[in-house]
Design an enzyme around this catalytic site. Structure first.
Site, PDB file in Angstrom:
ATOM      1  N   MET A  30       0.857  -1.187   0.000  1.00  0.00           N
ATOM      2  CA  MET A  30       0.000   0.000   0.000  1.00  0.00           C
ATOM      3  C   MET A  30       0.898   1.243   0.000  1.00  0.00           C
ATOM      4  SD  MET A  30      -3.406  -0.986   2.069  1.00  0.00           S
ATOM      5  CE  MET A  30      -2.813  -0.817   3.728  1.00  0.00           C
ATOM      6  N   HIS A  37       9.570  -3.652   3.082  1.00  0.00           N
ATOM      7  CA  HIS A  37       9.103  -3.873   1.711  1.00  0.00           C
ATOM      8  C   HIS A  37      10.290  -4.198   0.800  1.00  0.00           C
ATOM      9  CE1 HIS A  37       5.794  -1.079   3.153  1.00  0.00           C
ATOM     10  NE2 HIS A  37       5.104  -2.115   2.699  1.00  0.00           N
ATOM     11  N   LYS A 149       5.296 -10.044   9.350  1.00  0.00           N
ATOM     12  CA  LYS A 149       4.817  -9.058  10.320  1.00  0.00           C
ATOM     13  C   LYS A 149       3.280  -9.097  10.397  1.00  0.00           C
ATOM     14  CE  LYS A 149       4.277  -4.542  11.753  1.00  0.00           C
ATOM     15  NZ  LYS A 149       2.995  -4.363  11.153  1.00  0.00           N
ATOM     16  N   ASP A 150       2.632  -9.344   9.231  1.00  0.00           N
ATOM     17  CA  ASP A 150       1.173  -9.464   9.219  1.00  0.00           C
ATOM     18  C   ASP A 150       0.812 -10.948   9.199  1.00  0.00           C
ATOM     19  OD1 ASP A 150       0.484  -6.626   9.081  1.00  0.00           O
ATOM     20  OD2 ASP A 150       1.461  -6.710   7.134  1.00  0.00           O
ATOM     21  N   GLN A 153      -2.721 -12.025   8.392  1.00  0.00           N
ATOM     22  CA  GLN A 153      -2.984 -11.778   6.968  1.00  0.00           C
ATOM     23  C   GLN A 153      -2.396 -12.913   6.126  1.00  0.00           C
ATOM     24  OE1 GLN A 153      -2.808  -7.849   4.782  1.00  0.00           O
ATOM     25  NE2 GLN A 153      -0.758  -8.560   4.278  1.00  0.00           N
ATOM     26  N   SER A 185       7.071  -0.739   9.922  1.00  0.00           N
ATOM     27  CA  SER A 185       5.689  -0.665   9.463  1.00  0.00           C
ATOM     28  C   SER A 185       5.478   0.723   8.871  1.00  0.00           C
ATOM     29  CB  SER A 185       4.752  -0.859  10.665  1.00  0.00           C
ATOM     30  OG  SER A 185       3.471  -0.348  10.368  1.00  0.00           O
ATOM     31  N   SER A 186       4.640   0.792   7.848  1.00  0.00           N
ATOM     32  CA  SER A 186       4.370   2.109   7.242  1.00  0.00           C
ATOM     33  C   SER A 186       3.758   3.048   8.281  1.00  0.00           C
ATOM     34  CB  SER A 186       3.404   1.965   6.067  1.00  0.00           C
ATOM     35  OG  SER A 186       3.952   1.080   5.124  1.00  0.00           O
TER      36      SER A 186
HETATM   37  O1  PAF Z   1      -0.099  -5.851   3.688  1.00  0.00           O
HETATM   38  C1  PAF Z   1      -0.520  -4.925   2.968  1.00  0.00           C
HETATM   39  O2  PAF Z   1       0.168  -3.934   2.686  1.00  0.00           O
HETATM   40  C2  PAF Z   1      -1.937  -5.016   2.419  1.00  0.00           C
HETATM   41  O3  PAF Z   1      -2.792  -5.607   3.322  1.00  0.00           O
HETATM   42  C3  PAF Z   1      -1.990  -5.716   1.048  1.00  0.00           C
HETATM   43  C4  PAF Z   1      -1.578  -7.175   1.143  1.00  0.00           C
HETATM   44  C5  PAF Z   1      -1.121  -4.985   0.053  1.00  0.00           C
HETATM   45  C6  PAF Z   1      -3.434  -5.701   0.521  1.00  0.00           C
HETATM   46  O4  PAF Z   1      -3.896  -4.406   0.364  1.00  0.00           O
END
Ligand code: PAF
Length: 282
Positions: A30, A37, A149-150, A153, A185-186
């Site tokens: 994002m 990243h 980290k997520d 997710q 983290s952003s």
């Molecule tokens: O982890 C993220 O930055 C977001 O949840 C993702 C996977 C890009 C989906 O928008």
């Protein structure tokens, strides 16, 4: 680095790539990029012939409008970082490209989105599931890269890939941390210097809990001490601190014979919500 804005541009550019060794790696983001990243990009480059990074701030995964509006945006810096890291394609669609109409479909992840992030951020994983499905369908990568980290997710995305038979391998990349242990983290960009100091409490508590667990102490006593640690940090408000099975996210109150165990935490530092996790046996 080619910047692609539409599904047609992605289709055209990726389909003309030479047929031999055409492994495509996707790093969905994002934006507001940081070293975490760039680590995803590095691993993607090692494992794929072409790397596509997407930047799309997905409105459907924000259960809080203010969080969406305040999500950090650092596009010029992002472009420079991606260019320097040797990314081949940047997919940067606008909202209408991804959502020509409001999605009516919703994905029920069962138990996985009823606890921790799922229960504190209702609708969040549905939004993640929808946008990740769209990105996988548009880019059609062979491998997609996500940060540990997520962790929840990651579990959601693995479920999505299995249940919808997406033809993609999921590669999970370890969390990148600052020198003091804080996970990148952003959202860290929103912390002022004082909050940044307070935010150390999250990783500190996770590392503390892990070493206490490995020393044989009970989860109950560890949780008590962690609560006290947070109580003595005025800017911090702990939302959850749970020990879970790392794939299925079942809550544990002792390790027993489990070996795939993580501790997950979420806390507000002033008004900024941060999450982190640590694996117990790595
Ligand atoms: O982890 C993220 O930055 C977001 O949840 C993702 C996977 C890009 C989906 O928008």
């Amino acid at each position: 680095m080619y910047i692609l804005r539409t599904k047609e541009e992605v289709n055209y550019n990726l389909q003309i790539l030479p047929k031999s060794n055409k492994t495509i790696g996707l790093v969905p983001t994002m934006g507001a990029l940081h070293q975490g990243h760039l680590e995803l990009v590095k691993i993607a480059k090692q494992n794929s012939a072409y790397v596509v990074v997407s930047i799309f701030i997905n409105p459907t995964q924000f259960n809080n409008q203010e969080d969406f509006e305040k999500y950090p945006k650092t596009l010029d810096k992002d472009l420079e970082l991606l260019h320097k890291s040797g990314v081949d394609y940047l997919f940067m669609p606008d909202t209408v490209e991804i959502y020509p109409s409001r999605p009516t479909l919703s994905i029920d992840f069962g138990h996985l989105d009823k606890i921790l992030e799922g229960s504190f951020r209702p609708g969040h994983f549905n939004g993640v599931g929808i946008v990740v499905s769209k990105l996988l369908n548009i880019v059609k990568p062979n491998i997609a890269f996500f940060g540990q980290k997520d962790l929840q997710q990651v579990a959601i995305i693995k479920r999505l890939v299995e249940d919808f038979s997406f033809d993609v391998k999921i590669n999970v990349v370890p969390t990148v941390r600052e020198e003091d242990g804080m996970a990148l983290s952003s959202r860290n960009l929103r912390l002022d210097p004082e909050s940044r100091q307070s935010a150390r409490i999250i990783s500190k508590a996770l590392f503390f809990a892990k070493s206490e667990l490995l020393a044989g102490n009970s989860w109950l006593s560890i949780r008590k001490k962690v609560n006290q640690m947070f109580e003595s940090e005025p800017q911090a408000k702990l939302e959850y601190f749970e020990m879970v099975t790392s794939d299925s996210f079942h809550i544990l109150d002792s390790i027993g014979n489990e070996r795939n165990v993580s501790i997950c935490a979420a806390a507000y530092i002033s008004d900024i919500r941060l999450i982190d996790n640590i694996s117990i046996f790595d």
